[in-house]
Design an enzyme around this catalytic site. Sequence first.
Site, PDB file in Angstrom:
ATOM      1  N   CYS A 304      47.720 -34.156 -19.496  1.00 27.56           N
ATOM      2  CA  CYS A 304      47.081 -35.383 -19.021  1.00 27.56           C
ATOM      3  C   CYS A 304      45.567 -35.222 -18.900  1.00 27.56           C
ATOM      4  O   CYS A 304      44.855 -36.203 -18.672  1.00 27.56           O
ATOM      5  CB  CYS A 304      47.670 -35.799 -17.681  1.00 27.56           C
ATOM      6  SG  CYS A 304      47.895 -34.445 -16.526  1.00 27.56           S
ATOM      7  N   ARG A 334      51.944 -22.717 -22.999  1.00 22.52           N
ATOM      8  CA  ARG A 334      51.846 -21.883 -21.792  1.00 22.52           C
ATOM      9  C   ARG A 334      52.392 -20.517 -22.106  1.00 22.52           C
ATOM     10  O   ARG A 334      53.532 -20.406 -22.558  1.00 22.52           O
ATOM     11  CB  ARG A 334      52.673 -22.475 -20.647  1.00 22.52           C
ATOM     12  CG  ARG A 334      52.033 -23.692 -20.119  1.00 22.52           C
ATOM     13  CD  ARG A 334      52.748 -24.235 -18.905  1.00 22.52           C
ATOM     14  NE  ARG A 334      52.216 -25.558 -18.679  1.00 22.52           N
ATOM     15  CZ  ARG A 334      52.548 -26.353 -17.688  1.00 22.52           C
ATOM     16  NH1 ARG A 334      53.424 -25.957 -16.813  1.00 22.52           N
ATOM     17  NH2 ARG A 334      52.009 -27.534 -17.561  1.00 22.52           N
ATOM     18  N   GLU A 336      53.999 -17.491 -20.845  1.00 19.42           N
ATOM     19  CA  GLU A 336      54.680 -17.145 -19.595  1.00 19.42           C
ATOM     20  C   GLU A 336      55.125 -15.701 -19.573  1.00 19.42           C
ATOM     21  O   GLU A 336      55.992 -15.324 -18.796  1.00 19.42           O
ATOM     22  CB  GLU A 336      55.855 -18.087 -19.350  1.00 19.42           C
ATOM     23  CG  GLU A 336      55.429 -19.540 -19.454  1.00 19.42           C
ATOM     24  CD  GLU A 336      55.817 -20.388 -18.272  1.00 19.42           C
ATOM     25  OE1 GLU A 336      56.104 -19.814 -17.211  1.00 19.42           O
ATOM     26  OE2 GLU A 336      55.842 -21.608 -18.424  1.00 19.42           O
ATOM     27  N   ARG A 345      62.172 -21.932 -21.556  1.00 15.13           N
ATOM     28  CA  ARG A 345      60.861 -21.476 -21.116  1.00 15.13           C
ATOM     29  C   ARG A 345      60.174 -20.888 -22.339  1.00 15.13           C
ATOM     30  O   ARG A 345      60.542 -19.809 -22.792  1.00 15.13           O
ATOM     31  CB  ARG A 345      61.013 -20.423 -20.010  1.00 15.13           C
ATOM     32  CG  ARG A 345      59.751 -20.204 -19.243  1.00 15.13           C
ATOM     33  CD  ARG A 345      60.003 -19.280 -18.078  1.00 15.13           C
ATOM     34  NE  ARG A 345      60.476 -19.991 -16.905  1.00 15.13           N
ATOM     35  CZ  ARG A 345      59.676 -20.493 -15.971  1.00 15.13           C
ATOM     36  NH1 ARG A 345      58.380 -20.358 -16.061  1.00 15.13           N
ATOM     37  NH2 ARG A 345      60.174 -21.119 -14.936  1.00 15.13           N
ATOM     38  N   GLU A 353      54.089 -37.287 -21.824  1.00 12.41           N
ATOM     39  CA  GLU A 353      53.243 -37.269 -20.629  1.00 12.41           C
ATOM     40  C   GLU A 353      52.827 -38.703 -20.312  1.00 12.41           C
ATOM     41  O   GLU A 353      52.176 -39.369 -21.122  1.00 12.41           O
ATOM     42  CB  GLU A 353      52.021 -36.373 -20.878  1.00 12.41           C
ATOM     43  CG  GLU A 353      51.036 -36.301 -19.733  1.00 12.41           C
ATOM     44  CD  GLU A 353      51.501 -35.429 -18.567  1.00 12.41           C
ATOM     45  OE1 GLU A 353      52.514 -34.714 -18.706  1.00 12.41           O
ATOM     46  OE2 GLU A 353      50.850 -35.480 -17.506  1.00 12.41           O
ATOM     47  N   ASP A 417      59.671 -33.098  -8.172  1.00 20.01           N
ATOM     48  CA  ASP A 417      60.296 -32.489  -9.354  1.00 20.01           C
ATOM     49  C   ASP A 417      61.659 -33.117  -9.613  1.00 20.01           C
ATOM     50  O   ASP A 417      62.370 -33.475  -8.663  1.00 20.01           O
ATOM     51  CB  ASP A 417      60.521 -30.982  -9.115  1.00 20.01           C
ATOM     52  CG  ASP A 417      59.328 -30.153  -9.550  1.00 20.01           C
ATOM     53  OD1 ASP A 417      58.336 -30.729 -10.040  1.00 20.01           O
ATOM     54  OD2 ASP A 417      59.390 -28.921  -9.396  1.00 20.01           O
ATOM     55  N   GLU A 436      63.988 -27.299 -13.655  1.00 15.87           N
ATOM     56  CA  GLU A 436      63.041 -28.407 -13.550  1.00 15.87           C
ATOM     57  C   GLU A 436      62.832 -28.974 -14.950  1.00 15.87           C
ATOM     58  O   GLU A 436      62.467 -28.245 -15.859  1.00 15.87           O
ATOM     59  CB  GLU A 436      61.708 -27.907 -12.988  1.00 15.87           C
ATOM     60  CG  GLU A 436      60.761 -29.045 -12.696  1.00 15.87           C
ATOM     61  CD  GLU A 436      59.316 -28.774 -13.078  1.00 15.87           C
ATOM     62  OE1 GLU A 436      58.847 -27.633 -12.936  1.00 15.87           O
ATOM     63  OE2 GLU A 436      58.669 -29.727 -13.543  1.00 15.87           O
ATOM     64  N   ASN A 439      58.568 -34.031 -13.797  1.00 21.08           N
ATOM     65  CA  ASN A 439      58.022 -34.272 -12.470  1.00 21.08           C
ATOM     66  C   ASN A 439      57.252 -35.583 -12.469  1.00 21.08           C
ATOM     67  O   ASN A 439      56.962 -36.144 -13.518  1.00 21.08           O
ATOM     68  CB  ASN A 439      57.137 -33.103 -12.015  1.00 21.08           C
ATOM     69  CG  ASN A 439      55.996 -32.821 -12.975  1.00 21.08           C
ATOM     70  OD1 ASN A 439      55.475 -33.703 -13.650  1.00 21.08           O
ATOM     71  ND2 ASN A 439      55.583 -31.569 -13.050  1.00 21.08           N
ATOM     72  N   CYS A 465      50.674 -38.949 -12.744  1.00 24.01           N
ATOM     73  CA  CYS A 465      51.207 -38.575 -14.055  1.00 24.01           C
ATOM     74  C   CYS A 465      52.653 -38.122 -13.901  1.00 24.01           C
ATOM     75  O   CYS A 465      53.114 -37.818 -12.796  1.00 24.01           O
ATOM     76  CB  CYS A 465      50.380 -37.474 -14.721  1.00 24.01           C
ATOM     77  SG  CYS A 465      50.734 -35.817 -14.150  1.00 24.01           S
ATOM     78  N   ARG A 472      63.656 -29.073 -22.540  1.00 22.56           N
ATOM     79  CA  ARG A 472      64.423 -28.788 -21.323  1.00 22.56           C
ATOM     80  C   ARG A 472      65.468 -29.853 -21.041  1.00 22.56           C
ATOM     81  O   ARG A 472      66.568 -29.553 -20.582  1.00 22.56           O
ATOM     82  CB  ARG A 472      63.480 -28.660 -20.129  1.00 22.56           C
ATOM     83  CG  ARG A 472      62.709 -27.367 -20.167  1.00 22.56           C
ATOM     84  CD  ARG A 472      61.950 -27.204 -18.888  1.00 22.56           C
ATOM     85  NE  ARG A 472      61.424 -25.859 -18.773  1.00 22.56           N
ATOM     86  CZ  ARG A 472      61.015 -25.338 -17.633  1.00 22.56           C
ATOM     87  NH1 ARG A 472      61.064 -26.046 -16.523  1.00 22.56           N
ATOM     88  NH2 ARG A 472      60.559 -24.119 -17.604  1.00 22.56           N
TER      89      ARG A 472
HETATM   90  N1  SER Z   1      50.809 -32.695 -16.168  1.00 20.51           N
HETATM   91  C1  SER Z   1      51.949 -32.415 -15.359  1.00 20.51           C
HETATM   92  C2  SER Z   1      52.283 -30.939 -15.389  1.00 20.51           C
HETATM   93  O1  SER Z   1      51.625 -30.183 -16.065  1.00 20.51           O
HETATM   94  C3  SER Z   1      53.132 -33.235 -15.788  1.00 20.51           C
HETATM   95  O2  SER Z   1      53.515 -32.951 -17.091  1.00 20.51           O
HETATM   96  O3  SER Z   1      53.208 -30.537 -14.732  1.00 20.51           O
HETATM   97 ZN    ZN Z   2      50.021 -34.583 -15.967  1.00 17.43          ZN
END
Ligand code: SER
Ligand code: ZN
Length: 530
Positions: A304, A334, A336, A345, A353, A417, A436, A439, A465, A472
Amino acid sequence: MRYRGVVKLELSRDLTPEDLEALEKALGEAGLALAKGFRSPEEGGRIVGWERVGRVLRLSVETGRLRIDEASMRVKNSLEVSLGVRRIGIRSVRLEDALVEVEGEVRVEAKLPFVKSIERSGGRTIIHLEDLEERDLKRPFLLRLLRLLSEKEVKAKWGGKAEHWQLIKRSRVKFDPPLFTGDPNKVLEEVGLVKRFSVGQWLYTPLATYLLNAMRDLFLREVVLPLGFREAIFPKMYPLEIGLKTGHLRGTINSMVFCSLPKTYNIEEFEELADYMYVTDEAPPEELAKHLRYPEYFLCYAQCEPFYWFFGSELLDDASLPVKWFDRSGPSFRWESGGIYGLERVIEFHRVEVVWLGKPEQVVRIRDEVLKAYERFMDEVLDLEWRTAWVTPWYYEQSGAVERVEEFDINRPGTIDFELWLPYRGPREEQKAWLEVGNVSIHGTKFTGPFRIRHNRGETLWTGCSGFGTQRWLVAFLAQRGFDPGNWPPALRSYLRENPPPEPVVAITYPKTSAGREELSKLTELLRKV
Ligand code: SER
Ligand code: ZN
């Protein structure tokens, strides 16, 4: 907290005996300027001594609530006015030998900018600062440094962990006994729907993409589009300055993927390396690095961020609010490390988004609508076992900030979440058996502040957001409902009927095992009969 330091000023000319008298008076006024707005010089600040050698003045200053960098500038400004009438200017100002005295022994070992040393004794901490030039005094370095120290202190008190998780709502038990107890990550790989490309990255074959798109399109059709969100396309490679504003460079620098541009566009400069790779058939990263610029970008993390950038420094009026957009144009990244597993993951993942901007009441209302639609999506459309929880907001977690979630007030900024039960991980009573999958958040002014998103009548603007992690959702859906579409909910089945599936990949050597090949033909058979 108290401050001490020497404000060193350089005057523009030598002083005559008459000037000296004026100087004493000017210093008296400068002293008063330090106490201005405070109940006493003790509370604000005062000049406790001074000396002059030629054109150089050195004032010993002590302050309480007035920060010493601000005090230095107040002294300079005041002297500029009072000495200006005698045509004496101030060439430079510098803060030397400054220290901050803090109550309590602050346990921070970290090497901090502008800090020379830290001493702790007798229940006090004394922070000795590096000398600060005028340009440093004018910027809020000291303010941020002190804020950083207090955040570090708070963090140290909590042992670095301020995780919060509080159940809001849970669905009824729907699968007792479970319909399916296998690990969908394993099944998807075994039947060849996905193939591991690299650590935490998968190639989704047309049939896997078909299922992922089914999840995503159903979500768009049932939740996002009816609520009036419009699609936008956000960039996925961000200049570092975006991460400074959102805080990601502080909070998640250890899990971001950075990128570098080449140093030059001139291919001839790569010739030696290209020839080396040709002959050896090896690509040496350390040699490549010599041809690259420093990392000036990072890859999409929260997805976002570009939304806040877009409205950054813009002025909005009532007619332009609220803004409701969504982006589904590309992956997030990401790293991880050890946590990477299956499709759950990963380093590269896909997400819808959803973002919005408006006045606080608009942002809360939209969040409520999204939340309600999400619940219906989980409970009726996909008909799964779900729960929602009030958690540490992602925008605190990801910016390294320390705001403790004290009490739970759903109309205040925060994150909820969405979690789905994964029967293959254990009974629903166990925390580790939940994943999760998305969210929804209200950020308050966390982004409208730093990006300077403003309302024309000065009203407060908030953002919100919500993320829908497609992989997932698919994994969790399959974990509860298995791979037989006969057990899938009507909304999904009718979507699949409207959009027939593509052929699976079947080659001599793919899928790898005969069990996998058998499973795949069963699955495609069932999908055709949906
Ligand atoms: N931007 C939020 C997050 O990174 C929702 O996707 O969790
Ligand atoms: Zn976001």
